[in-house]
Write an enzyme that holds these catalytic residues in place. Structure first.
Site, PDB file in Angstrom:
ATOM      1  N   THR A   1       0.875  -1.152   0.000  1.00  0.00           N
ATOM      2  CA  THR A   1       0.000   0.000   0.000  1.00  0.00           C
ATOM      3  C   THR A   1       0.916   1.204   0.000  1.00  0.00           C
ATOM      4  OG1 THR A   1      -2.024   0.882   0.949  1.00  0.00           O
ATOM      5  CG2 THR A   1      -0.229   0.537   2.471  1.00  0.00           C
TER       6      THR A   1
ATOM      7  N   LYS B   1      -7.759   2.819   4.054  1.00  0.00           N
ATOM      8  CA  LYS B   1      -6.602   2.687   4.937  1.00  0.00           C
ATOM      9  C   LYS B   1      -6.266   3.983   5.659  1.00  0.00           C
ATOM     10  CE  LYS B   1      -4.891  -0.508   1.550  1.00  0.00           C
ATOM     11  NZ  LYS B   1      -3.883  -0.683   0.521  1.00  0.00           N
TER      12      LYS B   1
ATOM     13  N   GLY C   1      -3.260   6.612   9.056  1.00  0.00           N
ATOM     14  CA  GLY C   1      -3.184   5.753   7.885  1.00  0.00           C
ATOM     15  C   GLY C   1      -2.269   4.590   8.195  1.00  0.00           C
TER      16      GLY C   1
ATOM     17  N   SER D   1       4.721  -0.013   0.461  1.00  0.00           N
ATOM     18  CA  SER D   1       5.525  -0.461  -0.675  1.00  0.00           C
ATOM     19  C   SER D   1       5.820   0.652  -1.670  1.00  0.00           C
ATOM     20  CB  SER D   1       4.818  -1.614  -1.388  1.00  0.00           C
ATOM     21  OG  SER D   1       3.530  -1.202  -1.801  1.00  0.00           O
TER      22      SER D   1
END
Length: 184
Positions: free
Chosen positions: A12, A44, A56, A135
Site C-alpha cells: 500500500t 486505509k 493511515g 511499498s
C-alpha cells in the site's frame, strides 16, 4: 527475482504532507494477497479521536485495526496529546508479546504534529513535514519532496500528484485514493 509469499498481504502507500497548520494524509485502496489484487477500494486512512486525528496504515489489515483501536484508547487516556499517546502505543507494541507480532506501520497526524509509528518502538516526526510508508512510500515521498517548493500548488494537489506517481510505479499501489485533511 524477488519471490513473495502468496499467503501474505502486501503493499500500500500512505503519504502525509504538512505545511503550517494544514495536514493531508492520503492512501491508496489496493489490498494484494501475493501477486493477486483482492480489493481495490480499501479504506486505509481514517479519522480517530472525534475527528481530530488522522491515521493511515500499511500492513496486515487485522493488525492495523488492532493498532487503530489501541491508539484510540491511548488518545482517550491522553486527550490532545498525540505524541504521548503514540509513545505509549509504541511501548505496548514493542513490549506486549501479542502486539509484537503485528505487521504494520502507521502515520498519524493532528493539527500540530505528524508522526510515523513502527512496531520496533519508533515514533518519528519527519523534519520537513513529509512522511510516507508502504511499498510505494519511497516513490510518493520522493515526488512530494520534489513538489513541495513549487509555488501555487496546495498540499492536497501535491499529495494527489505524488500518489499518482507512486501508483504508476508500484504494482502494490493503485489510483483509488482516500484523502483526509486538517485545515486551519
Amino acid at each position: 527475482m524477488i519471490h513473495h509469499d502468496s499467503s501474505k498481504m502486501y503493499g500500500t502507500t500512505i503519504l502525509s504532507i504538512r505545511r503550517d497548520k494544514n495536514v493531508v494524509v492520503i492512501g491508496d485502496g489496493q489490498v494484494s494477497l501475493g501477486h493477486t489484487v483482492i480489493k481495490s477500494g480499501a479504506r486505509k486512512v481514517r479519522r480517530l479521536s472525534g475527528d481530530s486525528v488522522i491515521a493511515g496504515f500499511a500492513g496486515a489489515t487485522a493488525d492495523a485495526f488492532t493498532l487503530f483501536e489501541r491508539l484510540e484508547s491511548k488518545l482517550d487516556k491522553h486527550p490532545g496529546q498525540l505524541m504521548r499517546a503514540c509513545v505509549e502505543l509504541a511501548k505496548d507494541w514493542r513490549m506486549d508479546k501479542y502486539l509484537r507480532k503485528l505487521e504494520a506501520m502507521m502515520i498519524v497526524a493532528d493539527k500540530s504534529i505528524s508522526l510515523v509509528i513502527t512496531g520496533t518502538g519508533d515514533v518519528l516526526e519527519p523534519e520537513d513535514g513529509i512522511a510516507a510508508i508502504g511499498s510505494g512510500g519511497n516513490f510518493a515521498l520522493s515526488a512530494a519532496k520534489a513538489l513541495i517548493d513549487v509555488e501555487g500548488i496546495s498540499i492536497e494537489e501535491i499529495a494527489k500528484k505524488a500518489m499518482k506517481i507512486a501508483a504508476d510505479i508500484c504494482v502494490y499501489t493503485n489510483h483509488n485514493l482516500i484523502i483526509e485533511k486538517i485545515e486551519e
